[in-house]
Motif scaffolding. Structure first.
Motif, PDB file in Angstrom:
ATOM      1  N   GLU A 262       3.315  16.339 -40.259  1.00  0.00           N
ATOM      2  CA  GLU A 262       3.083  17.136 -39.070  1.00  0.00           C
ATOM      3  C   GLU A 262       3.066  16.186 -37.878  1.00  0.00           C
ATOM      4  N   VAL A 263       3.625  16.639 -36.770  1.00  0.00           N
ATOM      5  CA  VAL A 263       3.759  15.751 -35.616  1.00  0.00           C
ATOM      6  C   VAL A 263       2.884  16.261 -34.475  1.00  0.00           C
ATOM      7  N   ASP A 264       2.078  15.365 -33.939  1.00  0.00           N
ATOM      8  CA  ASP A 264       1.248  15.671 -32.770  1.00  0.00           C
ATOM      9  C   ASP A 264       1.811  14.934 -31.559  1.00  0.00           C
ATOM     10  N   VAL A 265       1.699  15.549 -30.374  1.00  0.00           N
ATOM     11  CA  VAL A 265       1.988  14.785 -29.146  1.00  0.00           C
ATOM     12  C   VAL A 265       0.682  14.572 -28.405  1.00  0.00           C
ATOM     13  N   GLU A 266       0.655  13.463 -27.651  1.00  0.00           N
ATOM     14  CA  GLU A 266      -0.500  13.189 -26.826  1.00  0.00           C
ATOM     15  C   GLU A 266      -0.680  14.365 -25.870  1.00  0.00           C
ATOM     16  N   CYS A 267      -1.911  14.823 -25.691  1.00  0.00           N
ATOM     17  CA  CYS A 267      -2.155  15.972 -24.823  1.00  0.00           C
ATOM     18  C   CYS A 267      -1.658  15.648 -23.408  1.00  0.00           C
ATOM     19  N   PHE A 268      -0.727  16.485 -22.915  1.00  0.00           N
ATOM     20  CA  PHE A 268      -0.119  16.164 -21.614  1.00  0.00           C
ATOM     21  C   PHE A 268      -1.039  16.514 -20.459  1.00  0.00           C
ATOM     22  N   LEU A 269      -2.122  17.256 -20.738  1.00  0.00           N
ATOM     23  CA  LEU A 269      -3.049  17.615 -19.661  1.00  0.00           C
ATOM     24  C   LEU A 269      -4.027  16.478 -19.391  1.00  0.00           C
ATOM     25  N   CYS A 270      -4.655  15.973 -20.466  1.00  0.00           N
ATOM     26  CA  CYS A 270      -5.693  14.938 -20.281  1.00  0.00           C
ATOM     27  C   CYS A 270      -5.166  13.555 -20.623  1.00  0.00           C
ATOM     28  N   LYS A 271      -3.873  13.459 -20.982  1.00  0.00           N
ATOM     29  CA  LYS A 271      -3.252  12.180 -21.373  1.00  0.00           C
ATOM     30  C   LYS A 271      -4.032  11.492 -22.491  1.00  0.00           C
ATOM     31  N   GLY A 272      -4.553  12.292 -23.395  1.00  0.00           N
ATOM     32  CA  GLY A 272      -5.207  11.717 -24.570  1.00  0.00           C
ATOM     33  C   GLY A 272      -6.706  11.519 -24.432  1.00  0.00           C
ATOM     34  N   ALA A 273      -7.249  11.799 -23.231  1.00  0.00           N
ATOM     35  CA  ALA A 273      -8.688  11.555 -23.024  1.00  0.00           C
ATOM     36  C   ALA A 273      -9.559  12.602 -23.736  1.00  0.00           C
ATOM     37  N   GLY A 274      -9.011  13.789 -23.949  1.00  0.00           N
ATOM     38  CA  GLY A 274      -9.802  14.861 -24.582  1.00  0.00           C
ATOM     39  C   GLY A 274     -10.137  15.946 -23.573  1.00  0.00           C
ATOM     40  N   GLU A 285      -0.873  19.486 -31.961  1.00  0.00           N
ATOM     41  CA  GLU A 285       0.088  19.599 -33.050  1.00  0.00           C
ATOM     42  C   GLU A 285       1.242  20.477 -32.587  1.00  0.00           C
ATOM     43  N   ILE A 286       2.480  19.970 -32.694  1.00  0.00           N
ATOM     44  CA  ILE A 286       3.593  20.801 -32.218  1.00  0.00           C
ATOM     45  C   ILE A 286       4.635  21.147 -33.268  1.00  0.00           C
ATOM     46  N   LEU A 287       4.736  20.375 -34.351  1.00  0.00           N
ATOM     47  CA  LEU A 287       5.778  20.751 -35.311  1.00  0.00           C
ATOM     48  C   LEU A 287       5.539  20.188 -36.704  1.00  0.00           C
ATOM     49  N   GLY A 288       6.265  20.798 -37.681  1.00  0.00           N
ATOM     50  CA  GLY A 288       6.310  20.301 -39.040  1.00  0.00           C
ATOM     51  C   GLY A 288       7.667  19.681 -39.275  1.00  0.00           C
ATOM     52  N   GLY A 313      10.668  21.843 -37.741  1.00  0.00           N
ATOM     53  CA  GLY A 313      10.557  23.210 -37.235  1.00  0.00           C
ATOM     54  C   GLY A 313       9.390  23.305 -36.272  1.00  0.00           C
ATOM     55  N   MET A 314       9.642  23.903 -35.105  1.00  0.00           N
ATOM     56  CA  MET A 314       8.547  24.047 -34.124  1.00  0.00           C
ATOM     57  C   MET A 314       8.441  25.491 -33.643  1.00  0.00           C
TER      58      MET A 314
END
Ligand code: PHE
Length: 343
Positions: A262-274, A285-288, A313-314
């Motif tokens: 499963e592939v996650d991208v860094e959160c584009f809102l907080c840039k990974g801060a949470g 999580e965006i795709l398998g 697949g997304m």
């Protein structure tokens, strides 16, 4: 009656009405229409004179008379507009068409937000050399499950609640069956994305709906490796979300890929801060995805000894919700223009 006398009685008003309607019957061209208009509705016409005469009416009668006079004016105006000759000659009768007026605004439609996101995803993969293919939404059990290495009673089939049409016919639960259809038609190299609708018999809520959209991806050739999968998906994420974004790959399980991830991208809102969108994790999580299972190649008539490949697949709704800050998936399917107008 004479309209020029100071005071007009109710009987006079009635007579004026009858005369006007009778005269309208003989209006047959531009000149007679204009004559009628000047006589009854013009600045010095009969109707104006009636109102002028109101000054001489006793105050206690004035209100009732005014109401009658107003009604008369409306009747004559409407009858004039509706007169048979005016209907036939719209555009040529005096004052009926002013070509200098601005036109009516013509509301323009726009693409549904899901289609906008789908097109963005599609165009990124097309620019990397992928083709686009489609498959049927009503699918056989073979393409939806068996050819994808779900054994007949494999517990993995329970992972997806399926709408069944009849024995061995289902509404596809994912776009992965199109992988098989593409490989049956075309020997590698294959580089293809397969967007489309999928159906799952899930309880409808803010987070899940009985239908949604996926984009499937497939890359098959000699010597395709897991590094190609990582590189392709990283390139996609950087084009789609943010050019500096990172991705994270976690082990997972799908019957049709091995290994599966499963592939996650860094959160584009907080840039990974949470933040609340990524539930404080910094990742979305965006795709398998995974390397195509040799049994899948065998089902589709591709030599598993010679070729390797990756698939992914997304879900378009999920990505659109994340990108546009939409918190209820049902909004995509209600066709409420107040929602759709925002995109
Ligand atoms: N078909 C999977 C799903 O619907 C996604 C997927 C596609 C996973 C391709 C791996 C490879 O969840």
């Amino acid at each position: 009656m004479t309209a020029s006398t100071e005071h007009t009685s109710p009987e006079d008003l009635e007579q004026i009405r009858r005369d006007a309607l009778a005269q309208l019957q003989s209006v047959s061209d531009e000149a007679s229409a204009e004559e009628f208009r000047i006589k009854y509705l013009g600045a010095k016409g009969i109707v104006k004179k009636i109102f002028k005469g109101m000054k001489s009416i006793a105050p206690e009668e004035r209100k009732a008379f005014g109401a009658r006079a107003n009604t008369l004016r409306t009747v004559i105006e409407e009858a004039f507009k509706e007169a048979p000759w005016m209907q036939k000659s719209t555009g040529t009768a005096p004052h009926s068409f002013d070509p200098t007026l601005p036109g009516f605004p013509f509301p323009r439609g726009s693409l549904h937000p899901l289609m906008q996101i789908r097109n963005e995803i599609r165009d990124i993969f097309i620019s990397m050399g992928f083709d686009v293919a489609h498959g049927p939404e009503v699918e056989s059990d073979w393409y939806n499950f068996e050819a994808l290495n779900f054994a007949p009673h494999h517990p993995a089939r329970d992972m997806q609640d399926t709408f069944t049409i009849s024995d061995n016919v289902v509404l596809r639960t994912h776009t992965s069956p199109v992988q098989i259809r593409v490989m049956e038609k075309q020997q590698p190299p294959v580089r293809c994305i397969m967007p489309g609708r999928v159906y799952r018999n899930e309880e409808v809520s803010a987070r899940s709906y009985c239908l949604f959209h996926q984009v499937e991806g497939l890359y098959v050739d000699e010597n395709v490796s897991f590094a190609d999968l990582k590189g392709t998906l990283l390139a996609f994420a950087r084009r789609f979300f943010d050019e500096k974004t990172h991705i994270k790959i976690r082990p997972s399980y799908f019957p049709f890929t091995e290994p599966s991830v499963e592939v996650d991208v860094e959160c584009f809102l907080c840039k990974g801060a949470g933040c609340s969108v990524c539930k404080k994790s910094g990742w979305l999580e965006i795709l398998g995805a995974g390397m195509v299972h040799p049994n899948v190649f065998a089902s589709a008539g591709v030599d598993p000894e010679k070729y390797t490949g990756f698939a992914f697949g997304m879900g378009i709704e999920r990505i659109a919700m994340l990108k546009c800050g939409i918190d209820d998936i049902r909004l995509f399917f209600e066709n409420d223009v107040r929602f759709l107008n925002q995109f």
